[in-house]
Design an enzyme around this catalytic site. Structure first.
Site, PDB file in Angstrom:
ATOM      1  N   ASN A   1      -8.764   2.297   9.619  1.00 58.53           N
ATOM      2  CA  ASN A   1      -8.041   2.128  10.824  1.00 58.53           C
ATOM      3  C   ASN A   1      -8.675   2.563  12.408  1.00 58.53           C
ATOM      4  O   ASN A   1      -9.138   2.070  12.983  1.00 58.53           O
ATOM      5  CB  ASN A   1      -6.595   2.305  10.740  1.00 58.53           C
ATOM      6  CG  ASN A   1      -5.801   1.681  11.611  1.00 58.53           C
ATOM      7  OD1 ASN A   1      -4.504   1.867  11.365  1.00 58.53           O
ATOM      8  ND2 ASN A   1      -6.386   1.331  12.964  1.00 58.53           N
ATOM      9  N   THR A   2      -8.424   4.150  11.957  1.00 58.23           N
ATOM     10  CA  THR A   2      -8.687   4.804  13.285  1.00 58.23           C
ATOM     11  C   THR A   2     -10.232   4.854  13.565  1.00 58.23           C
ATOM     12  O   THR A   2     -10.617   4.764  14.731  1.00 58.23           O
ATOM     13  CB  THR A   2      -8.772   6.399  13.021  1.00 58.23           C
ATOM     14  OG1 THR A   2      -6.977   6.533  12.515  1.00 58.23           O
ATOM     15  CG2 THR A   2      -8.573   7.018  14.320  1.00 58.23           C
TER      16      THR A   2
ATOM     17  N   LYS B   1       0.862  -1.246  -0.050  1.00 55.94           N
ATOM     18  CA  LYS B   1       0.045  -0.034   0.021  1.00 55.94           C
ATOM     19  C   LYS B   1       0.829   1.305   0.286  1.00 55.94           C
ATOM     20  O   LYS B   1       1.581   1.454   0.943  1.00 55.94           O
ATOM     21  CB  LYS B   1      -1.009  -0.043   1.269  1.00 55.94           C
ATOM     22  CG  LYS B   1      -1.823   1.271   1.201  1.00 55.94           C
ATOM     23  CD  LYS B   1      -2.673   1.420   2.700  1.00 55.94           C
ATOM     24  CE  LYS B   1      -2.942   2.912   2.553  1.00 55.94           C
ATOM     25  NZ  LYS B   1      -3.417   3.301   3.868  1.00 55.94           N
TER      26      LYS B   1
END
Lengths: 86, 257
Positions: B209-210, B100
């Protein structure tokens, strides 16, 4: 000691035996070779060469592995290469 | 949804939710959240091993690389040289050519440096990497990345970790119409409806993610995101009704007194 050399591992000075290989260093640090990448003086080492490649005085070794991410964790980032230090 | 697999450069995925592994309290929580999310693809960062404290556990003790597709990122890289260096290290540390690719332009926004991104992508594609680039919601840049040989593109919904949701649905929609490779909406999702909206717009997957790790109950949020992505995908495939300004009665007039 005559048969010991100074190297840098992940930015820290360290002394080791003059005939130490990368594989020896990983074992000494209790690091599983199959889970890390090793960069020797900015050159990425092939895992199959770990037990053949001997370290020399002043070598700079970087040992890296996967951590949680996502988010940038700049404090743990590797040092910049000596070609563009500053 | 068994027959609705996502395929990127020969890699097949059942789940259309990709999750990051940063910001969790500990590895046990990371593992539980990832299990609850149902994700197949898990992103990781590449960093120095802690050589002074070897008691520290390894992420891969919790995230089995045989069970999950490990997608290393170049998070924290602000120039082409670093992004290429970290990509090569990720390949050396792992087992695949997947990367990525992030080339960040600015610490405050973490917006991609798209010029640097294109340059780094060119180098890495030539070296045989499967490059999944984190990019801006810019259709022209997305097309350039595809032309270089990226098998998917990952436009942002909003700044990384901001939780602002889909800030520019129109640009994302244009990207989804123009670009013929899978589109993974990456970054900025705040809650389940954001993920569902991304999928309803036609995204092939969502990466976050967060939104999960930062929730008060990350494991419950991971599960919410799983359903949101599934619901959004189903709604997209079902085809929504057009928006109209005035009402259309859904009960017949005939038979009324």
């Amino acid at each position: 000691m005559e048969n010991s050399i100074q190297i840098q591992v992940n930015g820290e000075q360290r002394s080791c035996r003059a005939d130490t290989t990368i594989g020896d260093l990983l074992r000494e640090l209790a690091i599983q070779a199959e889970r890390v990448a090793v960069e020797l003086n900015l050159e990425i080492m092939d895992r199959k060469d770990f037990d053949d490649r001997r370290l020399k005085q002043g070598d700079r070794v970087e040992i890296l592995s996967f951590i949680g991410g996502g988010a940038p964790v700049s404090a743990q980032a590797i040092g910049r290469g000596c070609t563009h230090a500053g | 949804m068994q027959d609705d697999r996502l395929i990127i450069a020969g890699h097949e995925f059942t789940s259309r939710l990709f999750v990051g592994t940063g910001k969790y309290k500990d590895f046990a929580e990371t593992k539980k959240a990832i299990e609850a999310s149902g994700a197949d693809v898990v992103t990781v960062a590449v960093r120095r091993v802690n050589i002074t404290d070897r008691s520290k556990e390894n992420l891969l003790d919790y995230i089995d690389p045989k069970k999950y597709t490990i997608l290393p990122n170049t998070a924290g890289c602000y120039n082409v040289e670093d992004a290429v260096r970290y990509s090569r290290l990720a390949r050396a540390a792992g087992v695949s050519d997947l990367i990525k690719l992030e080339v960040l332009g600015d610490e405050r926004t973490l917006f991609p440096d798209t010029a640097g991104l294109i340059e780094a992508a060119k180098i890495l594609v030539k070296e045989g990497f499967i490059v999944l680039p984190y990019t801006n919601d810019d259709p022209i840049v997305a097309q350039k990345l595809v032309d270089i040989g990226c098998p998917a593109v990952m436009p942002l919904a909003a700044p990384i970790g901001s939780g602002l949701g889909i800030r520019n649905p129109y640009n994302l929609k244009i990207i989804m119409e123009m670009i013929k490779v899978p589109i993974i909406v990456d970054a900025g999702v705040g809650t389940a409806s954001d993920a569902a909206l991304a999928m309803e717009l036609g995204a092939d997957a969502v990466l976050m993610n967060t939104a999960i790790a930062g929730a008060q109950d990350p494991i419950a949020m991971a599960e919410a995101m799983k359903y949101a992505v599934q619901a959004g995908r189903l709604a997209y495939k079902a085809g929504r009704i057009p928006r109209k300004l005035y009402a259309t009665a859904s009960s017949p007039i005939e038979g009324m007194l």
